[in-house]
Scaffold this motif. Sequence first.
Motif, mmCIF file in Angstrom:
data_model
loop_
_atom_site.group_PDB
_atom_site.id
_atom_site.type_symbol
_atom_site.label_atom_id
_atom_site.label_comp_id
_atom_site.label_asym_id
_atom_site.label_seq_id
_atom_site.Cartn_x
_atom_site.Cartn_y
_atom_site.Cartn_z
ATOM 1 N N ALA A 490 0.857 -1.185 0.000
ATOM 2 C CA ALA A 490 0.000 0.000 0.000
ATOM 3 C C ALA A 490 0.890 1.230 0.000
ATOM 4 O O ALA A 490 1.981 1.230 0.582
ATOM 5 N N LEU A 491 0.420 2.267 -0.657
ATOM 6 C CA LEU A 491 1.201 3.494 -0.766
ATOM 7 C C LEU A 491 1.445 4.125 0.593
ATOM 8 O O LEU A 491 2.503 4.690 0.851
ATOM 9 N N THR A 492 0.484 4.013 1.498
ATOM 10 C CA THR A 492 0.545 4.713 2.779
ATOM 11 C C THR A 492 1.023 3.834 3.930
ATOM 12 O O THR A 492 0.912 4.245 5.080
ATOM 13 N N ILE A 493 1.560 2.651 3.641
ATOM 14 C CA ILE A 493 1.796 1.696 4.715
ATOM 15 C C ILE A 493 2.804 2.214 5.730
ATOM 16 O O ILE A 493 2.651 2.001 6.939
ATOM 17 N N ALA A 494 3.862 2.908 5.307
ATOM 18 C CA ALA A 494 4.868 3.380 6.259
ATOM 19 C C ALA A 494 4.275 4.396 7.227
ATOM 20 O O ALA A 494 4.448 4.290 8.444
ATOM 21 N N SER A 495 3.553 5.386 6.714
ATOM 22 C CA SER A 495 2.941 6.390 7.589
ATOM 23 C C SER A 495 1.829 5.784 8.426
ATOM 24 O O SER A 495 1.612 6.191 9.576
ATOM 25 N N ASP A 496 1.119 4.782 7.872
ATOM 26 C CA ASP A 496 0.085 4.100 8.659
ATOM 27 C C ASP A 496 0.699 3.378 9.854
ATOM 28 O O ASP A 496 0.184 3.445 10.975
ATOM 29 N N CYS A 497 1.788 2.662 9.616
ATOM 30 C CA CYS A 497 2.444 1.935 10.709
ATOM 31 C C CYS A 497 2.940 2.895 11.777
ATOM 32 O O CYS A 497 2.786 2.631 12.979
ATOM 33 N N LEU A 498 3.526 4.011 11.372
ATOM 34 C CA LEU A 498 4.007 4.993 12.343
ATOM 35 C C LEU A 498 2.847 5.514 13.185
ATOM 36 O O LEU A 498 2.985 5.713 14.404
ATOM 37 N N ARG A 499 1.705 5.704 12.573
ATOM 38 C CA ARG A 499 0.534 6.181 13.307
ATOM 39 C C ARG A 499 0.002 5.104 14.251
ATOM 40 O O ARG A 499 -0.343 5.392 15.407
ATOM 41 N N TRP A 500 -0.070 3.848 13.788
ATOM 42 C CA TRP A 500 -0.547 2.757 14.648
ATOM 43 C C TRP A 500 0.351 2.608 15.876
ATOM 44 O O TRP A 500 -0.133 2.465 16.999
ATOM 45 N N TRP A 501 1.652 2.625 15.661
ATOM 46 C CA TRP A 501 2.580 2.452 16.779
ATOM 47 C C TRP A 501 2.539 3.647 17.722
ATOM 48 O O TRP A 501 2.615 3.484 18.941
ATOM 49 N N SER A 502 2.412 4.841 17.169
ATOM 50 C CA SER A 502 2.386 6.042 18.012
ATOM 51 C C SER A 502 1.148 6.062 18.897
ATOM 52 O O SER A 502 1.219 6.406 20.086
ATOM 53 N N ASN A 503 0.001 5.701 18.338
ATOM 54 C CA ASN A 503 -1.228 5.679 19.134
ATOM 55 C C ASN A 503 -1.149 4.625 20.238
ATOM 56 O O ASN A 503 -1.655 4.838 21.346
ATOM 57 N N ALA A 504 -0.516 3.484 19.946
ATOM 58 C CA ALA A 504 -0.363 2.455 20.976
ATOM 59 C C ALA A 504 0.626 2.909 22.047
ATOM 60 O O ALA A 504 0.411 2.686 23.245
ATOM 61 N N ALA A 505 1.719 3.551 21.637
ATOM 62 C CA ALA A 505 2.723 4.013 22.593
ATOM 63 C C ALA A 505 2.158 5.067 23.532
ATOM 64 O O ALA A 505 2.573 5.167 24.691
ATOM 65 N N ALA A 506 1.200 5.846 23.054
ATOM 66 C CA ALA A 506 0.599 6.890 23.887
ATOM 67 C C ALA A 506 -0.250 6.318 25.007
ATOM 68 O O ALA A 506 -0.669 7.060 25.905
ATOM 69 N N LEU A 507 -0.513 5.016 24.984
ATOM 70 C CA LEU A 507 -1.287 4.367 26.043
ATOM 71 C C LEU A 507 -0.417 3.886 27.197
ATOM 72 O O LEU A 507 -0.926 3.365 28.186
ATOM 73 N N ALA A 508 0.900 4.040 27.067
ATOM 74 C CA ALA A 508 1.814 3.586 28.114
ATOM 75 C C ALA A 508 1.825 4.561 29.280
ATOM 76 O O ALA A 508 1.621 5.772 29.114
ATOM 77 N N ALA A 509 2.058 4.044 30.459
ATOM 78 C CA ALA A 509 2.224 4.899 31.629
ATOM 79 C C ALA A 509 3.513 5.710 31.479
ATOM 80 O O ALA A 509 4.415 5.351 30.716
ATOM 81 N N THR A 510 3.591 6.806 32.200
ATOM 82 C CA THR A 510 4.773 7.663 32.109
ATOM 83 C C THR A 510 6.036 6.881 32.462
ATOM 84 O O THR A 510 6.126 6.252 33.515
ATOM 85 N N GLY A 511 7.009 6.890 31.545
ATOM 86 C CA GLY A 511 8.272 6.192 31.769
ATOM 87 C C GLY A 511 8.263 4.725 31.428
ATOM 88 O O GLY A 511 9.314 4.074 31.482
ATOM 89 N N ALA A 512 7.115 4.156 31.063
ATOM 90 C CA ALA A 512 7.047 2.730 30.735
ATOM 91 C C ALA A 512 7.722 2.477 29.394
ATOM 92 O O ALA A 512 7.620 3.287 28.470
ATOM 93 N N PRO A 513 8.413 1.338 29.231
ATOM 94 C CA PRO A 513 9.099 1.056 27.967
ATOM 95 C C PRO A 513 8.130 0.658 26.858
ATOM 96 O O PRO A 513 7.122 -0.007 27.099
ATOM 97 N N VAL A 514 8.453 1.080 25.644
ATOM 98 C CA VAL A 514 7.712 0.699 24.443
ATOM 99 C C VAL A 514 8.695 -0.004 23.526
ATOM 100 O O VAL A 514 9.648 0.615 23.031
ATOM 101 N N VAL A 515 8.511 -1.307 23.282
ATOM 102 C CA VAL A 515 9.451 -2.110 22.507
ATOM 103 C C VAL A 515 8.865 -2.359 21.121
ATOM 104 O O VAL A 515 7.798 -2.960 20.984
ATOM 105 N N LEU A 516 9.572 -1.890 20.095
ATOM 106 C CA LEU A 516 9.175 -2.122 18.708
ATOM 107 C C LEU A 516 10.065 -3.220 18.138
ATOM 108 O O LEU A 516 11.296 -3.086 18.105
#
Length: 646
Positions: A490-516
């Motif tokens: 898909a043409l937008t897959i890279a920006s889509d993935c960045l958005r999916w990961w960013s929205n999930a990372a924003a659910l972490a508690a302050t200082g919690a690790p986010v492993v990609l």
Amino acid sequence: MAARVARVMIDSPVPALDHLFDYAIPPVFADDIRVGCRVRVPLRSGGRLADGYVVELADSTTFDGELSELDDLISSVPILAPEVWRVARTVADRAAGSASDIVRLAVPKRHVRVEKAWLEAEPSMGAVEPAPLEGYPASADLLSGGTRTAMSAIPQLSTTEDGATIGRWAQSAVELATQVLARGRKIIIAVPDYRDLGQVLSALAPRVPPALVSRLDAKQPAAQRYRAFLECLNAGPRVIVGNRSAVYAPASDLDAILLWDDGDDLHAEPLAPYVHTRDAALVRQQDSGCALILMSHARSVESERLVEIGWLRSVSPERHVQPRVVLTNPAVDGDAARIPSTAWKTARSALDAGPVLVQVARPGYAPVVACQRCRTGARCAACGGPLGIRKPGRPPECTLCGAIAAEWRCDECGDTHLRLVSRGSARTTEELGRAFPGTSVITSDGDHPVERVPAKPALVVATRGAEPIAEGGYRAVLLLDGDRMLAREALTIASDCLRWWSNAAALAATGAPVVLVGVAGRLGTAFATWTSHAFAAEELADRRELGFPPAVRTVSVSGDLAAVESAVASLDTTSYRDVLGPSELPDGGVRSIVRFDYSAGPEVARALRAAIIANATRRRRSPAAKGGYRPPPTLRIRFDETELVT
């Protein structure tokens, strides 16, 4: 003197009827009729009647013959506001569509009892104390008349006065809403889905009286939605919250439109003329002169283009805040497991403090299977779609048509055994349950949605976009299957993935690790450094070089070969750059993609609209098949389609 002529928009999908018709107003309706009300009118062919809306009232007509009279005044309530009609007409013309299709999305079906109760009720009032926008520079005035802003959300969680955990972005949206309400004006907050809607409503509850909140949601019962729509017609302050269609809500004194996460594909309308919420919001902002705010965790490439041309200004938080991201690549780290050792250790230590989020690419048990001998992807014998296994122990079935492939045989080598190629949320849940005995494992996907989880140790396996909110935030976030997500064509897959990961990372508690897991390069760096705007700028530069949207506009012309060739031939060759195709589609038709500059948009839309009308007229005049059946029009036009490669 009372108006004698009503100009009516007929509610019909027929392209040839997409213009205003003049009707004489009978004396019996003269005192009650007004702009925006519902009427029933006669059509000259066969004595048929059709519903419509009065768009204009006049004393005379340019029609030379005798005008037909309105058949009935369905309701005197001006349900189609003038500002909504102007936006509907503009976006329909831009997309070569019918204004009635937009109005059908904007105006709910009528409920007589609800309408009568609204007419008899007194408009609700209430005072709201304006709240300052926390976390942003004091100079960032986002609500000045005509201001257009691309706003970076703070990637944190927040707690409301009622004790509910919500995204910090929802708190910021409500803080802006209270400032609008204090002015006595209206604000529209449009979000992709019900999860985002729930967060906004939770943030509104302790700060705004319920009487000043109108929820326009496709999941509402029809009567409730119509009641909320009617409330938007009342004068005075109001917060209008909803999904795609909320941007068309009636609000004559609109002060601001806030669009959350404009890159989400749920903002792309699946019904003709396929107008994206962002495009409708831009048109409405120009029409009303209100403020427009596009807020997100990861900036879309489309928004970045508007920033670079000066149409939007960029506003970031006062203090740079980002999650603690850890990149791990199993191929580099020498870890062949799907979940590398770094992620395992992170999950084990975090479970002592609370829940851990595990994001996976797909739902189900094994979304993709292949031949065990030759490794060829297993396909459905009925439609050719990919096969998958929804639950363990069940035979494979087609992910497109649902056909069961109980006696599957490989077309290449004849083998009858399958191997699992990818793991879905259900199989990941099963594996984690064995790896962490005694730990609760929760699955959240399209089939089993979960909105919230308590602040207790648990592994939460969720597909992208279906992540629940954890009270107090997740103690760790594991983003698996990054390489599988990027493998989608898909043409937008890279920006889509960045958005999916960013929205999930924003659910972490302050200082919690986010492993990609499994992603490196500039995309992984952009996520780790939380610089989505820079990545969007690089993506836009690449698309300019290649001539891909949004650097240029595109229109997808699909249908049977003759209809597509005729539509493309109707375009002036000087109005577009080139034509890609025609290429075959799975349904037997073909598709051509026309690329053109933004300045040529009106000319291209007019030509293709004429092609749609000509195609529909030819189909209507062709001899009917046995039984009176006549095939539907064979031409579909879709502007600015993002899935150019599927």
